[in-house]
Structures are given as C-alpha cells and as structure tokens.
Design an enzyme around this catalytic site. Sequence first.
Site, mmCIF file in Angstrom:
data_model
loop_
_atom_site.group_PDB
_atom_site.id
_atom_site.type_symbol
_atom_site.label_atom_id
_atom_site.label_comp_id
_atom_site.label_asym_id
_atom_site.label_seq_id
_atom_site.Cartn_x
_atom_site.Cartn_y
_atom_site.Cartn_z
ATOM 1 N N TYR A 151 0.856 -1.186 0.000
ATOM 2 C CA TYR A 151 0.000 0.000 0.000
ATOM 3 C C TYR A 151 0.890 1.234 0.000
ATOM 4 O O TYR A 151 1.850 1.310 0.766
ATOM 5 C CB TYR A 151 -0.884 -0.005 1.253
ATOM 6 C CG TYR A 151 -1.782 1.208 1.400
ATOM 7 C CD1 TYR A 151 -2.831 1.426 0.513
ATOM 8 C CD2 TYR A 151 -1.586 2.116 2.437
ATOM 9 C CE1 TYR A 151 -3.668 2.530 0.660
ATOM 10 C CE2 TYR A 151 -2.423 3.224 2.589
ATOM 11 C CZ TYR A 151 -3.463 3.429 1.706
ATOM 12 O OH TYR A 151 -4.290 4.514 1.861
ATOM 13 N N ASP B 126 9.147 2.774 -0.247
ATOM 14 C CA ASP B 126 8.101 3.355 0.586
ATOM 15 C C ASP B 126 8.359 2.916 2.024
ATOM 16 O O ASP B 126 8.026 1.806 2.423
ATOM 17 C CB ASP B 126 6.712 2.911 0.111
ATOM 18 C CG ASP B 126 5.607 3.567 0.936
ATOM 19 O OD1 ASP B 126 5.923 4.175 1.981
ATOM 20 O OD2 ASP B 126 4.442 3.471 0.530
ATOM 21 N N LYS C 162 4.367 8.590 9.046
ATOM 22 C CA LYS C 162 4.160 7.958 10.346
ATOM 23 C C LYS C 162 5.159 8.400 11.425
ATOM 24 O O LYS C 162 4.997 9.483 11.970
ATOM 25 C CB LYS C 162 4.064 6.440 10.167
ATOM 26 C CG LYS C 162 2.835 6.106 9.282
ATOM 27 C CD LYS C 162 2.415 4.680 9.214
ATOM 28 C CE LYS C 162 1.046 4.564 8.552
ATOM 29 N NZ LYS C 162 0.990 3.981 7.240
HETATM 30 C C1 LIG Z 1 0.376 4.459 5.952
HETATM 31 C C2 LIG Z 1 1.086 4.229 4.684
HETATM 32 C C3 LIG Z 1 0.953 5.085 3.591
HETATM 33 C C4 LIG Z 1 -0.052 6.201 3.546
HETATM 34 O O1 LIG Z 1 0.197 7.185 4.494
HETATM 35 P P1 LIG Z 1 -1.001 8.168 4.922
HETATM 36 O O2 LIG Z 1 -0.351 9.130 5.844
HETATM 37 O O3 LIG Z 1 -2.045 7.304 5.554
HETATM 38 O O4 LIG Z 1 -1.502 8.812 3.674
HETATM 39 C C5 LIG Z 1 1.752 4.879 2.488
HETATM 40 N N1 LIG Z 1 2.626 3.860 2.453
HETATM 41 C C6 LIG Z 1 2.767 3.003 3.478
HETATM 42 C C7 LIG Z 1 3.773 1.907 3.387
HETATM 43 C C8 LIG Z 1 1.995 3.142 4.614
HETATM 44 O O5 LIG Z 1 2.111 2.263 5.603
#
Ligand SMILES: *Cc1c(COP(=O)(O)O)cnc(C)c1O
Length: 439
Positions: free
Chosen positions: A148, A243, A276
């Site tokens: 994601y 990511d 995060k």
């Molecule tokens: C949480 C998450 C996102 C999205 O971040 P948001 O602040 O919720 O938009 C993107 N990539 C990864 C791997 C994530 O865990």
Amino acid sequence: MTQNTDSGRNAALFERARRIIPGGVNSPVRAFRAVGGTPRFVQRAQGPYFWDAEGRRYIDYIGSWGPMILGHGHPAVVEAVQRAVRDGFSFGAPTEREIELAEAIAAVMPGLDMVRLVSSGTEAAMSAIRLARGFTGRSKLVKFEGCYHGHADALLVKAGSGLATFGNPTSAGVPPEVVQHTLVLEYNNVQQLEEAFVLHGPDIACLMIEPIAGNMNFVRADTAFMRRCRELCTQHGALLVFDEVMTGFRVALGGAQALYAQQIPGFRPDLTVLGKVIGGGMPLAAFGGPRAIMEQLAPLGPVYQAGTLSGNPVATACGLATLTEVRKPGFYDALVAKTRGLMEGLAGAARQAGVAFSADSEGGMFGFFLLPELPRNYGQVMKTDGARFNTLFHGLLDRGVYIAPALYEAGFVSAAHSEQDIAETVQAAREAFAGSTQA
Ligand SMILES: *Cc1c(COP(=O)(O)O)cnc(C)c1O
C-alpha cells in the site's frame, strides 16, 4: 483493569457517527468491518494504553498505525508541541525547524541527500512518483500486490490478466486510463520481476516497494529479491522507490534501507518515502533522495509539488522531539527485545493451544499469522482463516488488548510497553487461543 460491557457508549457514538460520517469513520479500517463488532471510540491515551468511551483500558498495539513509537503522550514530545503551539500554528513561510527535521532524517537514512516535507504518506508517495516520472521522462510504474502506498489514483490498482497487460482499478472513481501505466507484480517473485523488465524496461519510470510490507500484515522482501530490484532498476534506468512510510524509524534508525545495506554492499534506493514515525503522531510525511533528482522539484525544476500546511511548525516540532528520543543510544535494542519477547510469548501460547502460528518482527514492527509458515506474498497471507483471526481479535479485545482489526495489518510495539504489558498480552492470548471465557 476495569471491565465494562461493549454495548454502551461506544455503540451510541458509532450510531451517531454513522449518521454524519460515511461508515462512521474517517479511514475505513477503523470501522471494524473485517472483524465485526463495535469500534472503540478513544477518549484519551497515555504510554502504551488508550481508554475508550466507556473508560475501559486497552494495551495498544496499533499506536496510530506506527507513529507512536514512544508511546502516547511522551513528556518531551508534549512539551515540544506545547512550546511550538504558543509560537504559532502555521505561517506559509519557511521555518528553522523544517531544516532541522530534514537534516535529522538525512543524517541517518542512507538514501537521502535532500528531503521535502509534506503532510501525509499518500501525498509523499504520489509526489515521489511524479518526481520519478518527471526525472526519467517515462510513464510506467511497477508496484507489488499487497503493498500500500496511499490512495493516489494510479496506485489503487490490482494485477491485470498477465504481465503484458497493466492493472485494473480497485476503487470506483479511478478511470482505467489512470492505472494503465501501473504494472502490479507478485511480491518476492524474481522471475516475474525479470519478465516485467524484459517486456517494459525502457518505459519504467520507477519501481515502488514496501521493503518490509506492513499492509499485508508483515512480509519481508528477501535479500535476493531486493538485490534483483536494485540491479534491474539500475540496468534499465528506472528509479527504485522505497516506501518507508511505515518502516522508516520503525524497524531501525536508518529504516529498512539500512538493513538491506548491511546485506547488499553499497545498497541504497533512489527515492525514499516517509511518514508515520517522522511526525510522531502529527500530520507530517516526506520524500527524499539524491540532489540531482530532488532538484527537479519546483521551484528549481519542472516537477510541480506544493502544500499549504507542508512543514507545519507544530508537526515538525512533534516529529523532531520524537526523532530526538529514538536517536538515543540503545533505543532500538530495547524495542527489538520487547517486540521479539512478545512474538515468542504469543508463539508459546499458540503452541500450548495447538494453534498453527508463525511470527516475524523487525525493530518495533511485527506480524503474526495463523499459518504454520511465514507467507512470502499477498496470496499466501490471504490463506489465513479469517473467522479464526476474528475470534482471536475479539478474544484479545475483550481482554483489553487492541491489535489491528484486520488480518492484513502489521502491529507495533512502543518504547512505553513494559514487560508487564507484554506478559498481560501473552496471558490474554493464552486465554483467547484456548477459547476460555473471561474470569
Ligand atoms: C500508511 C502508509 C501510507 C499512507 O500514508 P497516509 O499518511 O495514511 O496517507 C503509504 N505507504 C505506506 C507503506 C503506509 O504504511
């Protein structure tokens, strides 16, 4: 622990929320649709705990899906935020703290020479893709099933019928043309990866990957697979985009890229996406990479990117104070030991109950499966028996332990979790696995 029934104030709030907010929540997983039952409305949180609307305490293994690595309400962070608030909420002009936060990130992550701050992981991932496309002059993206990267249109996509065909939208409202450049591959599948580059190599702008996938529970990219990702991107002039929104400052101080750099000499991604933990619970995210790529961004280069609240002074204060704590010597060693202890305890409880179980963790991030062996891709993760997971979830919830309300989400331990909290959790799991009723 105070024990109340589920059926009071949480249910009333959920009922009221559903009248005014679609599904009663502002992000879908919070609605408990996968596991059933009533979402807990959080009233306050402190350390490793939160209390719901009925005053009931839970040991929190979500921690806002990762940001709360110090636990809730860490005094140094609270003080930094309070000080920042007094000096103003937002200016739309640069501040010194933005520089400090960018420097703090670049100092420990191998792949970042320059950093741009934004407000959410979605925004950071979307901007990194635009930058990769702008820098390479190419359109195609490679992503992996089960990873994601936020909810930008081009990323809401599932695999097409073969490698020659591109993806199909997974959300209404995403035109097929918008995902026609996105190729979705199986995680940890070297052969598919190679075939994809043979077919599309010269058109691929970037390969985006969660190096330890936390959005299909917890699945690591194995070293051989990651090595091939790096080699193929280099060979074909595509950018490797890590990511690390979830893994950054969570699995290790230098993120997952620091762990791969230990196994693959000279390893670094081209672009890194963060979120995060770097905001410590405030809306803050970032992306970064080498100077030559990052200087393609406006106002220097042709790739447009902007944000009214980007680098927000309160969010950067929160992020900086959080990063100050995690950089203290021994921080990750203690977190690793605690998280491993939790996984070992849960494995022991499952073994006693004769329940199939496997678990993995890195730093303060973990995943466990009601499967005899660790899965290596999304298809294998989804072989988990959903009904059994839901029984376990509610068994833990009833005993004051809050894990992700879906089997495809990772879990998080904070520095505030004590040995006693871990032991209570393992005891709750023992009871839940045995299907015993609460004393
Ligand atoms: C949480 C998450 C996102 C999205 O971040 P948001 O602040 O919720 O938009 C993107 N990539 C990864 C791997 C994530 O865990």
